[in-house]
Design an enzyme around this catalytic site. Structure first.
Site, PDB file in Angstrom:
ATOM      1  CG  HIS A  33      -3.973   1.342  -8.945  1.00  0.00           C
ATOM      2  ND1 HIS A  33      -5.295   1.264  -8.566  1.00  0.00           N
ATOM      3  CD2 HIS A  33      -3.340   2.075  -7.991  1.00  0.00           C
ATOM      4  CE1 HIS A  33      -5.447   1.943  -7.438  1.00  0.00           C
ATOM      5  NE2 HIS A  33      -4.275   2.436  -7.057  1.00  0.00           N
TER       6      HIS A  33
ATOM      7  CG  HIS B  15      -2.016   0.923   1.274  1.00  0.00           C
ATOM      8  ND1 HIS B  15      -2.301   1.791   0.259  1.00  0.00           N
ATOM      9  CD2 HIS B  15      -2.918   1.198   2.260  1.00  0.00           C
ATOM     10  CE1 HIS B  15      -3.317   2.557   0.596  1.00  0.00           C
ATOM     11  NE2 HIS B  15      -3.710   2.218   1.826  1.00  0.00           N
TER      12      HIS B  15
ATOM     13  CG  ASP C 235       3.355   4.544  -4.761  1.00  0.00           C
ATOM     14  OD1 ASP C 235       3.392   5.572  -4.080  1.00  0.00           O
ATOM     15  OD2 ASP C 235       2.573   3.608  -4.542  1.00  0.00           O
TER      16      ASP C 235
END
Ligand code: CMC
Length: 423
Positions: free
Chosen positions: A302, A263, A358
């Site tokens: 994702h 996460h 990210d």
């Protein structure tokens, strides 16, 4: 054609028609036909846990909106505190509302001296800052016992303000403790982002002045991370909150979920991956090894986005602005080459694997001097606003306590075996 589904129980021949509402079907309605049969959905990948009017994501189209506003527009024009207000209240603040809101946050940035001197000092010198942050947030509930009055709206508001205002102070304090540096008190003349950077980096200067580009970059990154509907940590916040725990305890639980590398820890994994690749010449071999099943391309893919994560596009632009000030992170070229190679490769294209938020954020944080351990902490600071917005929405909806069922696969009943007779 009716906007509904009909299910038939083949054991009895009975049918029930369930309307489709807001893209879902009511499990309660469905269960009327099938009492005692549970929906098996590990990871909740087919379950809508709640109704929510906070954040909208269309993963196929790469769309993210907070309260209807496109993330691109908020990132360009808004500040994190404006966005936090929007998430919590449903509307962007007027000038007067924003002034009041910013003033409230400023008044609550300080933490109790015991928190710093006794609680924080008790951590080992190499304690992970995210572990410290989780514990600090939980400890706040003991400093504010009135927070248990979650249905007293005035009290609820005060604790929401406290959490948003104090998280940067706690985060920076955790970093200073692990770096063996003295605690820096909040400077309430500064903006939210500038104050955080001051608490992180101030040394002997009378006032720390953050570079405006870097302060704005942090603020925009906070906007991008403020909410993302029912992700793992937000779901945790709702589940713990559904037991009517106080918001500090519920936020600590949410932060603990965010700590996980699947996460909030992925940006750290990206950095380690780019460092291990070492140079752009090694990119093709690395991509080949991922396709052969040796690890994953971190920062790609994702659960919801099957398109370019809209946040990743913005983060990429910010990276260039930050590097103008800090100098280029040498890992950028490897990241760009990797992205180019993956987006042209059938393996990634067919699986709809695109860069997520990210992929580039770690490069920015590293260029700004944040140690890798601080990356999940940088995620937790802004996500506090999202957690709290969902918590308040869940309470207002008078949600039942979260209590799913299971499909039992263990042993049937058997008689107790005395210790001497066990094999
Ligand atoms: N690199 C290589 N292959 C991948 C990757 C990746 N990053 N992500 C998914 N795949 C493949 C996977 O092997 C599978 O292939 P196959 O169908 O041949 O078995 C297919 O794509 C579907 O993957 P999945 O694991 O079923 O997808 P998921 O929705 O369960 O996982 C994910 C989503 C984010 C956990 C995963 O894409 C991943 O591990 N990405 C890398 C870690 C990462 O960047 N995480 C940050 C997520 S964004 C921040 C946040 O919201 O917390």
């Amino acid at each position: 054609m009716a906007d509904s589904v009909t299910i038939t129980d083949n054991r009895t021949g009975q049918s029930i028609e369930v309307p489709i509402t807001d893209g879902g079907v009511s499990a309660t309605e469905w269960s009327k036909l099938l009492p005692g049969l549970w929906f098996y959905d590990p990871g909740f990948s087919s379950t809508a846990e709640c109704e929510s009017s906070i954040t909208y994501i269309d993963g196929d189209a790469g769309i993210l909106r907070y309260r209807g506003y496109p993330i691109e527009q908020l990132a360009e024009h808004s500040t994190y505190l404006e966005v936090a207000y929007l998430l919590l209240n449903g509307e962007l603040p007027t000038t007067a509302e924003l002034e009041t809101w910013e003033g409230e946050i400023r008044r609550h940035t300080f933490i109790h001296e015991n928190m710093r001197k006794r609680f924080l000092d008790g951590f080992h010198y190499d304690a992970h800052p995210m572990g410290m942050l989780v514990s600090e947030i939980a400890a706040l509930s003991t400093f504010y016992p009135a927070a248990k009055r979650i249905f007293d709206l005035g009290q609820r508001h005060e604790d929401i303000v406290r959490l948003i205002a104090k998280t940067p102070t706690l985060a920076a304090a955790a970093h200073r403790h692990s770096a063996g540096m003295p605690f820096v008190y909040p400077d309430n003349a500064l903006s939210f982002a500038e104050n955080f950077l001051s608490m992180m980096w101030k040394m002997a200067e009378p006032r720390y002045e953050a570079h405006p580009t870097l302060a704005r970059a942090i603020d925009v990154l906070f906007v991008l991370h403020a909410d993302h509907e029912q992700n793992c940590s937000t779901t945790t916040m709702r589940v713990v909150g559904s037991a009517h725990a106080d918001p500090f305890s519920a936020c600590a639980a949410a932060a603990a979920a965010l700590y996980g590398p699947r996460h909030g820890g992925a940006n750290e994994a990206v950095l380690r991956m780019l460092t291990a690749i070492g140079s752009i010449e090694n990119v093709p071999d690395f991509v080949r090894s991922v396709k052969e099943g040796h690890g994953r391309l971190q920062g790609f893919g994702h659960r919801v986005y099957k398109n370019y994560d809209p946040r990743a596009k913005i983060v990429r632009e910010i990276a260039y602005q930050v590097f103008e000030v800090t100098g280029k992170n040498p890992l950028l070229d490897i990241a760009l080459k990797l992205e180019e190679a993956a987006l042209a490769d059938e393996y990634f294209v067919s699986r709809k694997l695109y860069p997520n938020v990210d992929f580039y954020s770690g490069l920015i944080y590293q260029a700004m001097g944040f140690p890798v351990d601080m990356f999940p902490v940088l995620f937790a600071i802004p996500r506090t606003a999202g957690w709290l917005a969902h918590w308040a929405e869940m309470l207002d909806a008078n949600t039942k306590i979260a209590r799913p069922r299971q499909l039992y696969t263990g042993s049937p009943e058997r008689p107790y075996v005395a210790i001497g007779e066990r094999t």
